[in-house]
Scaffold this motif. Structure first.
Motif, PDB file in Angstrom:
ATOM      1  N   HIS A  19       0.829  -1.200   0.000  1.00 47.78           N
ATOM      2  CA  HIS A  19       0.000   0.000   0.000  1.00 47.78           C
ATOM      3  C   HIS A  19       0.870   1.260   0.000  1.00 47.78           C
ATOM      4  O   HIS A  19       0.598   2.231  -0.688  1.00 47.78           O
ATOM      5  N   GLU A  22       2.195   1.914  -3.358  1.00 48.66           N
ATOM      6  CA  GLU A  22       1.166   2.540  -4.194  1.00 48.66           C
ATOM      7  C   GLU A  22       1.173   4.063  -3.992  1.00 48.66           C
ATOM      8  O   GLU A  22       1.064   4.836  -4.948  1.00 48.66           O
ATOM      9  N   HIS A  23       1.325   4.506  -2.748  1.00 47.43           N
ATOM     10  CA  HIS A  23       1.379   5.949  -2.486  1.00 47.43           C
ATOM     11  C   HIS A  23       2.644   6.592  -3.055  1.00 47.43           C
ATOM     12  O   HIS A  23       2.608   7.653  -3.652  1.00 47.43           O
ATOM     13  N   GLU A 100      -5.212   7.621   6.425  1.00 49.21           N
ATOM     14  CA  GLU A 100      -6.136   6.745   5.719  1.00 49.21           C
ATOM     15  C   GLU A 100      -6.581   5.608   6.645  1.00 49.21           C
ATOM     16  O   GLU A 100      -7.758   5.256   6.697  1.00 49.21           O
ATOM     17  N   TYR A 751      -6.708  12.901   5.856  1.00 46.47           N
ATOM     18  CA  TYR A 751      -6.903  12.207   4.587  1.00 46.47           C
ATOM     19  C   TYR A 751      -7.989  12.863   3.747  1.00 46.47           C
ATOM     20  O   TYR A 751      -7.882  12.964   2.538  1.00 46.47           O
TER      21      TYR A 751
HETATM   22 ZN   LIG Z   1      -3.942   4.759   0.194  1.00 46.40          ZN
END
Ligand SMILES: [Zn+2]
Length: 917
Positions: A19, A22-23, A100, A751
């Protein structure tokens, strides 16, 4: 772009790494080193982007105005060629991942899913913490893991052409799109093709266990999970869908029908979810989730016993080909008449499909029921036994004193692991008898057979027409438009049924809601059958009206409507259902406002709307309501009505008029006179006034705080307000990205950071919001103020080219055709509900935008938003998370804020705009 690697690849010592990758992937590339380049390019050209990490793949997607596709692809492709994974962006992105995670910390579904991961066999890839948070990532660094190295390693090992599935939907001819792909993605390094074959059948969970999980919301939910082998390659047969159709059925003979009659259950669903942990190459997890009543919770083992009686009935009867044929017919029909989705969503779906289906089935795979294979169904049924079942019970009725309480480490949720007595397991394995009330469903009468298009003989020129009023009587008014654009055998018919005094008092508003819920309950079997045949119904209470929407294939629509209305007319509630539905509504009231973001919206509307009944007061009234109260109220609900509706889609004018006749012939109510119909009024906040309402979160453990700053603009008078609405939208388009960039990316406040126009009962407004688990509302307010004060400079400094992009992007947005009939109906319907009836509103706004200058936006800002602007007024809503101190509010009182302590007395001394809808 789907890349075939996800959180199952997380190293144990750095959980959440996939994850985090991905960021970090978006943080600049060699070609475009500026980390904001991609987002600001998209935002300038009417686009946006997003990404998500699944268990076995990660998906990145964006959309942009057609002319800028190549430019956006250029920036996008570089993330898969030469991402920088900038070290200096890492600390900040860890905070983004942490925020998040804080968003889902109080979410029961996520807590359950993490408990299932936590209690999964050690060494199993599901035994992970897939979200990642500050702790998991910082701890990893603390224990010597070089996070950046790990990310690069993960990237190097997995991000290659063999593992990538790319979908591009564009307006250019295919050769051009292909040419761009070759040009921009040819530098992606090559690698071996992705291996999607089923992996070892290592068990997920210990058998014979019951997990009790303490719930955040007031619910009792029983989850039963069976582990099936990976069924990826059986997508042409879909045995799991055959079983979920039966186990999740709601008609006579079904589990739900039976368990509802017992008063144990309110809703039930069954099937293999679409998420990565439910559908992985390790297994398919078939889950039943059953919402229990208080009495159902007491009888939870009996409920499971009934489930096994039903399963036994399925095992004893041969799998039925006619049931499969029904699914096949529906699947075929859904494919043939599929409605277009927004292209961004569609691209994601196709890229995911490419992972699972063979090339020729990428488009149609999910609709296919190609081959009937009863042996495969029998084989799948074998896995439905108590030795292969996990049981979770999510409830607040949880023994807080128990010695056996454990804590799931990441969410901190409390749970108890128990052994299910072996005698029970044995009784489930071999049920003594099957109750005669459990049986297979009847044939579905709602599957449509007539797909002819009504517009075949209509002149094409009328395609630009707007809905017309074709019935204008005292009792019913009906708007109509035959579809000339989408050419599908579908219709959407929406109705607003105004009820006398439906919300004129606290008690009436509760009674109206009870009535609506009981009516839905009474209709459930019929509505469910129609729903399976893709003709859906939604019934809800809107103000003092009942909103009924029927949408889907038009063939059986009049039959369904007649059915609903005759039940409505002759409705006589039953005591036992009243008790269950009342318990359900109590729970719904108790669970209202548990999420701080919806809480803040609620509080804003509570101040703005003249008639707004507080949910806690509603709960009090409800607790004391009796069956007799409801029965007595029925004449009030049924005596006087007024109906306004819209028929849009594949219906001839005669058919639409017949629909209005169904209302007139079925309902015996008098006409509710116009002056007795409820109109919503909105409070008028005087210029220069700054109201603030500060409240604690409803859930004591909720760490997030929310600040919502609302600026009323003007009342939307309709046609004359076209320019004002357009300027507001243009302002929004210009500042949206800088607002996000400053408060979320740079300052990492939280977020959720957004700003957009609001339309509240024809009151135009503008809203800035932030949700944060780290900062108090007072600080967040100061950061929003700081941003708003800086807007003068930002707007002045806006170069002509950027302004032009925003303006033309917004014009294109306004002129963009809706992707499907349902979206188009939604547009028309909002004009009717708002009583504006400007069916060409977007087109008119686009025309206004053509003459709009930067100076217009600045003037608007200087009139309504800028500090000391002549027409500026504010309503700030502050919801304090559990770690913020509401006493800080005192700091704001010294400033220009007026604190709202008592909403009722504020309204008593306020003016209201006249009602427009
Ligand atoms: Zn995320």
């Amino acid at each position: 772009m789907c890349v075939g690697m996800g959180s199952f690849a997380d190293p144990l010592e750095a959980q959440g790494l996939a994850h985090f990758l991905e960021h970090m992937l978006f943080m600049g590339s060699s070609e475009f080193p500026d980390e904001n380049e991609y987002d600001s390019f998209l935002s300038k050209h009417g686009g946006e982007s997003n990404a998500f990490t699944e268990t076995e793949y990660t998906c990145y997607h964006f959309e942009v105005k057609r002319e800028y596709l190549k430019g956006a692809l250029d920036r996008f492709s570089q993330f898969f060629v030469s991402p920088l994974v900038k070290a200096e962006a890492m600390d900040r992105e860890i905070l983004a991942v942490d925020s998040e995670f804080n968003q889902v910390l109080q979410n029961d579904t996520c807590r359950l899913s993490q408990l299932q991961s936590h209690t999964c066999s050690q060494g199993h890839p599901l035994n992970r913490f897939t979200w990642g948070n500050k702790k998991s990532l910082v701890d990893a660094m603390g224990s010597g893991v070089n996070l950046r190295e790990e990310i690069l390693q993960m990237y190097m090992n997995n991000y290659h052409g063999g593992a990538m599935k790319l979908v591009i939907i564009g307006g250019e001819p295919l050769d051009i799109l292909e040419g761009w792909t070759m040009e921009l993605f040819s530098n992606v390094k090559s690698g071996p093709l992705l291996d999607m074959t089923p992996k070892t059948d290592m068990p997920f969970w210990k058998p014979g266990k019951l997990y009790k999980l303490d719930a955040v919301r007031d619910v009792h939910i029983l989850y039963l999970s069976w582990t099936l082998p990976c069924l990826h390659k059986e997508y042409m047969k879909k045995p799991e869908d055959y079983l979920s159709h039966l186990l999740g059925h709601e008609g006579k003979g079904s589990l739900l029908y039976f368990l509802k009659a017992k008063g144990w259950v309110s809703t039930l669903s069954a099937g293999v979810g679409s998420g990565g942990s439910e559908r992985s190459s390790y297994a398919y997890i078939f889950e039943m989730s059953i919402h229990l009543t208080d009495s159902g919770l007491k009888n939870v083992f009996e409920v499971i016993g009934v489930v096994y009686q039903y399963i036994d009935m399925l095992k004893q009867s041969e799998p039925q080909e006619w049931i499969f044929k029904e699914l096949q017919d529906i699947g075929y029909m859904e494919f043939r008449f599929a409605e277009e989705q927004p292209p961004d969503d569609y691209a994601v779906d196709l890229a995911e499909n490419m992972l699972f289906y063979s090339e020729k089935h990428v488009v149609c795979g999910e609709y296919l029921y190609e081959a009937w294979d009863p042996e495969l169904v029998k084989h799948a049924l074998c896995f439905f036994n108590p030795d292969n079942m996990r049981v979770d019970v999510l409830s607040r009725s949880f023994d807080k004193q128990s010695q056996a309480i454990q804590r799931e480490p990441w969410f901190g949720s409390q749970y108890i692991e128990e052994d299910i007595p072996s005698s029970l397991i044995e009784s489930w394995r071999n049920p003594v008898q099957i109750d005669a009330n459990l049986h297979l469903p009847r044939k579905n009468e709602f599957i449509p057979g007539d797909f002819t298009l009504r517009n075949a003989n209509s002149p094409r020129s009328s395609s630009e027409d707007n809905p017309r009023c074709i019935v204008d009587e005292q009792f019913i008014k009906l708007w109509y438009k035959m579809d000339m654009t989408f050419n599908v055998p579908r219709a959407n018919t929406y109705f607003l049924i105004s009820i006398k005094d439906g919300c004129s008092s606290l008690k009436n508003s509760v009674l109206t809601e009870l009535f609506a819920n009981l009516l839905k309950d009474e209709l459930n079997e019929v509505l469910y059958q129609a729903y399976v045949a893709k003709l859906e119904t939604a019934i809800s209470v809107v103000g003092s009206s009942l909103e009924i929407k029927l949408y889907g294939y038009n063939d059986k629509l009049p039959i369904l409507l007649s059915n609903i209305l005759s039940t409505f007319q002759s409705f006589s509630p039953k005591t036992d259902r009243f008790e269950v539905i009342k318990e359900d509504l109590e729970r719904a009231y108790k669970n209202t406002n548990m999420k701080p973001m919806s809480h803040s919206t609620y509080l804003r509307l509570q101040v703005l709307r003249e008639i707004f009944w507080d949910v806690d007061e509603k709960l009090e009234v409800l607790m004391n309501l009796t069956f007799t109260d409801l029965v007595k109220s029925l004449p009030m609900i049924l005596s006087q009505l007024h109906i306004e509706g819209l028929c849009h889609g594949n219906l001839s004018e005669v058919e639409a008029i017949n629909i209005s006749k169904i209302f007139r012939n079925t309902l015996s109510a008098q006409t509710l006179p116009e002056e007795a119909r409820h109109g919503d009024r909105v409070i008028c906040i005087p210029n220069g006034t700054n109201f603030i309402r500060s409240v604690r979160v409803k859930n004591d453990l909720e760490e997030n705080s929310v600040v919502e700053v609302y600026f009323p603009i003007e009342q939307d008078t309709g046609r004359e307000a076209t320019r004002l609405r357009a300027i507001t939208d243009l302002f929004s388009s210009i500042i949206e990205e800088p607002y996000f960039d400053q408060l979320r990316t740079k300052e990492q406040l939280g977020y959720t950071v957004d700003s957009s126009p609001r339309m509240t009962y024809r009151m135009l407004g503008y809203c800035f919001r932030v949700m944060s688990s780290k900062y108090s509302p007072v600080y967040l307010q100061s950061r929003i103020d700081n941003f708003i004060n800086g807007l003068s400079t930002l707007l002045d400094g806006l170069d002509n080219e950027t302004f032009e992009h925003h303006r033309s992007g917004l014009i294109a947005d306004k002129l963009e055709k809706e992707p499907s009939l349902s979206y188009q109906t939604g547009d028309y319907w909002s004009q009717i509900v708002d009583k504006r009836y400007m069916f060409d509103m977007s087109k008119l706004e686009a025309e206004e935008l053509r003459t709009m200058q930067k100076a217009d936006v600045i003037a608007w800002y200087n009139t309504y938003i800028r500090s000391s602007a002549p027409k500026r007024r504010r309503l700030a809503i502050h919801v304090y998370g559990c770690n913020s101190d509401i006493a800080e509010l005192a700091k704001l009182q010294e400033q220009s804020w007026t604190v709202i302590d008592d909403v009722k007395s504020l309204k008593g001394s306020s003016q209201f705009y006249s009602s427009l809808c």
